[in-house]
Each structure stands twice: as structure tokens, then as C-alpha cells.
Write an enzyme that holds these catalytic residues in place. Structure first.
Site, mmCIF file in Angstrom:
data_model
loop_
_atom_site.group_PDB
_atom_site.id
_atom_site.type_symbol
_atom_site.label_atom_id
_atom_site.label_comp_id
_atom_site.label_asym_id
_atom_site.label_seq_id
_atom_site.Cartn_x
_atom_site.Cartn_y
_atom_site.Cartn_z
ATOM 1 C CG MET A 25 -1.885 -1.223 1.180
ATOM 2 S SD MET A 25 -3.397 -0.978 2.107
ATOM 3 C CE MET A 25 -2.770 -0.732 3.745
ATOM 4 N N GLY A 26 2.153 1.068 -0.393
ATOM 5 C CA GLY A 26 3.058 2.213 -0.478
ATOM 6 C C GLY A 26 3.606 2.623 0.866
ATOM 7 C CG HIS A 32 6.858 -2.298 2.182
ATOM 8 N ND1 HIS A 32 6.757 -1.158 2.936
ATOM 9 C CD2 HIS A 32 5.636 -2.871 2.178
ATOM 10 C CE1 HIS A 32 5.512 -1.028 3.371
ATOM 11 N NE2 HIS A 32 4.807 -2.054 2.933
ATOM 12 N N GLY A 138 4.983 -10.158 4.389
ATOM 13 C CA GLY A 138 5.805 -10.098 5.595
ATOM 14 C C GLY A 138 5.103 -10.831 6.736
ATOM 15 C CG LEU A 139 6.462 -14.528 8.578
ATOM 16 C CD1 LEU A 139 7.679 -15.297 9.068
ATOM 17 C CD2 LEU A 139 5.197 -15.352 8.788
ATOM 18 C CE LYS A 140 3.205 -5.200 10.387
ATOM 19 N NZ LYS A 140 2.690 -3.860 10.206
ATOM 20 C CB SER A 176 4.304 -0.758 10.924
ATOM 21 O OG SER A 176 3.024 -0.227 10.620
ATOM 22 C CB SER A 177 3.021 2.466 6.665
ATOM 23 O OG SER A 177 3.580 1.702 5.626
ATOM 24 N NE ARG A 178 -2.508 1.855 10.406
ATOM 25 C CZ ARG A 178 -3.027 0.801 9.756
ATOM 26 N NH1 ARG A 178 -2.546 -0.401 9.978
ATOM 27 N NH2 ARG A 178 -4.017 0.955 8.909
HETATM 28 O O1 PAF Z 1 -0.118 -5.720 3.926
HETATM 29 C C1 PAF Z 1 -0.538 -4.828 3.156
HETATM 30 O O2 PAF Z 1 0.100 -3.805 2.903
HETATM 31 C C2 PAF Z 1 -1.909 -4.983 2.525
HETATM 32 O O3 PAF Z 1 -2.781 -5.624 3.390
HETATM 33 C C3 PAF Z 1 -1.876 -5.690 1.159
HETATM 34 C C4 PAF Z 1 -1.330 -7.117 1.307
HETATM 35 C C5 PAF Z 1 -0.997 -4.918 0.190
HETATM 36 C C6 PAF Z 1 -3.280 -5.781 0.558
HETATM 37 O O4 PAF Z 1 -3.818 -4.529 0.307
#
Ligand code: PAF
Length: 273
Positions: A25-26, A32, A138-140, A176-178
Site C-alpha cells: 500500500m506504499g 517492504h 511479511g510475517l509481521k 510498519s508504515s504506521r
Molecule cells: O499488507 C498490506 O500492505 C496490505 O494488506 C496488502 C497485502 C498490500 C493488501 O492490500
């Protein structure tokens, strides 16, 4: 890296080699990039996607302000060897029949009721268009990859689902992006999430008697509350089906979701007995 904006364009490309696909999701981070890096080292063609999937966000979740950093993401993907970037249009998630997955009513599924329906529905669409040989997660997001693996197996989809280890910040906090919503100080403090589940893992490794699991869990909960974490769940489950561990369980999962300063963070550890 070639950027593709539509399923039609993607379908028109003749891929002759084995394809690895990394859906995202960028707002890409080292977690990633470890997937893209693995893909580019092991497969001749790497396709990534960036799509903030509206179907997987609840009403009060952060869909509209989810971090969007496309320019930076493109640079990183090029650097790490992605060959194609699929950037679907908004309507990619429209008019889809939601899929109801297995293993979705526990852990994160309890507080995010339709989240995994949304994830699986969009992943199923990606897999049916891209038809990758392998798709990486990812396993997270342990529950997410378990759900996808189970679905792909039951529906005999010809894609191998590979899950790679969680990448962590120096404090132990899972990438995490968060994490971007947290101050530097808060990020350091949140290292406590991992150290707490690691402590449970060490206890389980030295005493795998399932009768003791509740007390390991209770002690951890007390510690976390003292440190101002708001607990969504902390569970010790059988990693293969997310239910209560039995004496013959082969793999245990310690899974946690907490909020710190209103930011929801998840993590987990797998233990092989
Ligand atoms: O883990 C994510 O970023 C999302 O849940 C995914 C797998 C890209 C699906 O939108």
C-alpha cells in the site's frame, strides 16, 4: 522500472520469465524492501503494486490520511530491483464480491471485522490478473499471510505464497508504515512490544507446558499496561489455526495488537516446539 496503470496494460505484456509479485500500500519501508530485494535476487521478473485498498479499512480507520509517498516509493523500488510497478486506478476495488476468509474472526479480525475480507478480495484480484509464480508477504501480518495461504491452497491457485521475517527498528519495534505516526521517543518506547512477546517466547521455550501459558500472558499484560499501552489483544495460539494450543501443537504463535498514543501496532513471534 515500467509503471503500469491498468489491468489491460498489464495483460498486454508478455512475461516470458518467472514472476514474483510484491503487493503493497506504499509508504515503503525496510520491511517492504526486504521482500522486493528477495524477489529481485531470486526471480527474473519482479512486479510490485501500490494500492491503498479502501476495502480493508474500517469506518473509523486511517484510509483518507494513510501516508502517500509515491515519489519516494518509486525511487526505492527502482533501487531494489522492481521491474514493473502496477498502480491501479481507484475503481480497481469497485464492484467486487467480498470474499469471506477462514481464520478471520480472531486476533485482528475481532476489532477489524471486515478487514480480512477486504485484503483477500483485493489480493485475489491481483493474483488473477498478474498470475505470479510467487507472491511475497511479511510475517509481521501473520494472520494476513495465513489467510491468503489457506485461500490459495483451497482454491488451487497456482501461486506460491512466501512469507519473510519481520524487519525491526533498532528498538525491536516491527517496521510498519504506521510507525510514522509516532514521535522518535514513542518509537523507542514501543520497542517494549517486541521485548514483551520475546519474554513470553523465552518462557514458553523453557516450559512448553500449555497450562503455564495463561500466567505468562497475565504477567505480560500487567507490564504493558504499566507502560501505557492500550491492549487490543495478546494471545498465545496454535500458529497453524489460531486456536487454543494443544499439548501436541507443533508451532505456537504469540500475537499482539496494542495502541500507543492512538496508533495501532501489531507484532508476533512464532515458536517451533
Ligand atoms: O499488507 C498490506 O500492505 C496490505 O494488506 C496488502 C497485502 C498490500 C493488501 O492490500
Amino acid at each position: 522500472m515500467r509503471i503500469i496503470n491498468s489491468s489491460e496494460e498489464l495483460n498486454s505484456i508478455r512475461f516470458s520469465d518467472k514472476k514474483a509479485f510484491v503487493p503493497t500500500m506504499g509508504n515503503l519501508h525496510e520491511g517492504h524492501m526486504s521482500l522486493v530485494n528477495f524477489a529481485s535476487k531470486n526471480y527474473p521478473t519482479v512486479i510490485t503494486s501500490i494500492f491503498i485498498n479502501p476495502l480493508q479499512f474500517g469506518k473509523n480507520e486511517d484510509f483518507s490520511n494513510y501516508p502517500r509517498t509515491l515519489k519516494k516509493d518509486i525511487k526505492l523500488l527502482e533501487e531494489f530491483g522492481s521491474d514493473y510497478l502496477f498502480l491501479p486506478e481507484k475503481d480497481f476495488a469497485e464492484n467486487l464480491q467480498l470474499i469471506k476468509p477462514k481464520f478471520a474472526n480472531v486476533l485482528c479480525g475481532r476489532s477489524r471485522p471486515n478487514h480480512f475480507d477486504g485484503v483477500l478480495t483485493i489480493i485475489n484480484k491481483f493474483l488473477s490478473i498478474i498470475k505470479p509464480d510467487v507472491c511475497l508477504f511479511g510475517l509481521k501480518d501473520y494472520q494476513q499471510q495465513l489467510i491468503i495461504k489457506d485461500f490459495v491452497k483451497r482454491h488451487k491457485i497456482n501461486t506460491e505464497i512466501l512469507s519473510l521475517p519481520t524487519v525491526r527498528e533498532a528498538s525491536g519495534l516491527a517496521m510498519s508504515s504506521r510507525n510514522n505516526y509516532l514521535s522518535d521517543e514513542a518509537r523507542l518506547h514501543c520497542g517494549k512490544i517486541y521485548s514483551t512477546i520475546k519474554k513470553i517466547a523465552d518462557c514458553i521455550e523453557s516450559s512448553s507446558n500449555t497450562d503455564n501459558f495463561d500466567s505468562f500472558r497475565e504477567d505480560a499484560l500487567k507490564d504493558l499496561k504499566k507502560d501505557n499501552f492500550v491492549i487490543d489483544y495478546l494471545e498465545i495460539v496454535d500458529a497453524n489455526n489460531l486456536t487454543k494450543p494443544l499439548t501436541n501443537s507443533k508451532k505456537i504463535l504469540i500475537a499482539i495488537a496494542v495502541k500507543y498514543e492512538s496508533v495501532r501496532l501489531i507484532d508476533n513471534i512464532e515458536i517451533f516446539l
